[in-house]
Structures are given as structure tokens and as C-alpha cells.
Write a protein that holds these residues in place. Structure first.
Motif, short mmCIF file in Angstrom:
data_model
loop_
_atom_site.label_atom_id
_atom_site.label_comp_id
_atom_site.label_asym_id
_atom_site.label_seq_id
_atom_site.Cartn_x
_atom_site.Cartn_y
_atom_site.Cartn_z
N MET A 1 -6.06 -27.18 -11.09
CA MET A 1 -7.31 -26.47 -11.28
C MET A 1 -7.12 -25.40 -12.34
O MET A 1 -6.10 -24.74 -12.38
CB MET A 1 -7.72 -25.85 -9.95
N LEU A 2 -8.11 -25.23 -13.18
CA LEU A 2 -8.04 -24.23 -14.23
C LEU A 2 -8.28 -22.84 -13.66
O LEU A 2 -9.03 -22.65 -12.71
CB LEU A 2 -9.07 -24.53 -15.30
N LYS A 3 -7.66 -21.85 -14.27
CA LYS A 3 -7.78 -20.47 -13.85
C LYS A 3 -9.15 -19.91 -14.27
O LYS A 3 -9.63 -20.19 -15.36
CB LYS A 3 -6.66 -19.66 -14.49
N THR A 4 -9.74 -19.11 -13.40
CA THR A 4 -11.02 -18.47 -13.71
C THR A 4 -10.80 -17.44 -14.81
O THR A 4 -10.00 -16.52 -14.65
CB THR A 4 -11.60 -17.80 -12.45
N ASN A 5 -11.51 -17.59 -15.92
CA ASN A 5 -11.35 -16.65 -17.03
C ASN A 5 -12.68 -16.27 -17.69
O ASN A 5 -12.69 -15.70 -18.76
CB ASN A 5 -10.37 -17.21 -18.07
N VAL A 6 -13.80 -16.59 -17.05
CA VAL A 6 -15.12 -16.24 -17.57
C VAL A 6 -15.75 -15.25 -16.60
O VAL A 6 -15.96 -15.55 -15.43
CB VAL A 6 -16.00 -17.49 -17.73
N GLY A 7 -16.06 -14.05 -17.10
CA GLY A 7 -16.61 -12.98 -16.27
C GLY A 7 -18.11 -13.07 -16.09
O GLY A 7 -18.76 -14.01 -16.53
N TYR A 55 -10.70 -20.30 -23.94
CA TYR A 55 -10.23 -18.98 -23.54
C TYR A 55 -8.77 -19.07 -23.08
O TYR A 55 -7.98 -18.19 -23.34
CB TYR A 55 -11.08 -18.41 -22.42
N SER A 56 -8.42 -20.13 -22.38
CA SER A 56 -7.05 -20.31 -21.92
C SER A 56 -6.09 -20.46 -23.10
O SER A 56 -5.00 -19.89 -23.10
CB SER A 56 -6.94 -21.53 -21.01
N ILE A 57 -6.50 -21.21 -24.10
CA ILE A 57 -5.65 -21.43 -25.27
C ILE A 57 -5.41 -20.13 -26.03
O ILE A 57 -4.28 -19.84 -26.43
CB ILE A 57 -6.29 -22.49 -26.21
N PHE A 58 -6.47 -19.32 -26.19
CA PHE A 58 -6.35 -18.08 -26.95
C PHE A 58 -5.96 -16.87 -26.10
O PHE A 58 -5.82 -15.77 -26.61
CB PHE A 58 -7.65 -17.79 -27.70
N GLY A 59 -5.81 -17.06 -24.80
CA GLY A 59 -5.41 -15.98 -23.92
C GLY A 59 -6.48 -14.94 -23.65
O GLY A 59 -6.19 -13.78 -23.36
N ILE A 60 -7.74 -15.36 -23.72
CA ILE A 60 -8.87 -14.45 -23.47
C ILE A 60 -9.26 -14.54 -22.00
O ILE A 60 -9.26 -15.61 -21.41
CB ILE A 60 -10.06 -14.81 -24.37
N ASN A 61 -9.60 -13.39 -21.42
CA ASN A 61 -10.04 -13.36 -20.03
C ASN A 61 -11.12 -12.29 -19.92
O ASN A 61 -10.86 -11.12 -20.13
CB ASN A 61 -8.87 -13.05 -19.11
N THR A 62 -12.37 -12.69 -19.58
CA THR A 62 -13.46 -11.74 -19.44
C THR A 62 -13.72 -11.39 -17.99
O THR A 62 -14.68 -10.67 -17.70
CB THR A 62 -14.74 -12.26 -20.11
N CYS A 63 -12.93 -11.90 -17.07
CA CYS A 63 -13.07 -11.55 -15.66
C CYS A 63 -12.48 -10.16 -15.43
O CYS A 63 -11.46 -9.80 -16.00
CB CYS A 63 -12.31 -12.53 -14.78
#
Length: 68
Positions: A1-7, A55-63
Motif C-alpha cells: 500500500m502506498l503511503k499517505t502523502n496528500v494533505g 509526490y513519493s518520487i519527489f519526496g513531497i508530503n502535504t500531510c
């Protein structure tokens, strides 16, 4: 499962934009390239699942960070 990274705000905007593009597909029946509206499936899906592969590829996390 993909990690939650969208806030929160990011998620709401993705859902609104996705729904607007899909609505455009059904409402704009005379357009010659109306199939391009179906690109709205991508932001809709990433908003609903709260995860974005780019976002996962670029290391972005808005959560927001969880406090321990």
C-alpha cells in the motif's frame, strides 16, 4: 500500500478539479478532443486515496506531521 502523502487542502482541490474535468467530459459533448477531460480521473483518484505516486518520487508530503 502506498503511503499517505496528500494533505487536506491539496486533497480537496484534487477532488474538485477531478470532478470538474469529468463533468466537462459529459457536458461538452461537441468538443473534438473531449476525451482529454478524462485526465480528471488522475487527480480524482489521488485525492480520494490520499496518495500521489509523483509526490513519493519527489519526496513531497502535504500531510500534517503526526504528533507523538
Amino acid at each position: 500500500m502506498l503511503k499517505t502523502n496528500v494533505g487536506g487542502i491539496d486533497r480537496i482541490l484534487r477532488i474538485v478539479v477531478g470532478l470538474a474535468l469529468i463533468a466537462g467530459f459529459f457536458l461538452n459533448t461537441e468538443a473534438s478532443m473531449r476525451w482529454l477531460y478524462l485526465i480528471g480521473i488522475v487527480p480524482l483518484a489521488t485525492g480520494l486515496f490520499s496518495t500521489c505516486p509523483l509526490y513519493s518520487i519527489f519526496g513531497i508530503n502535504t500531510c500534517p506531521m503526526k504528533k507523538s
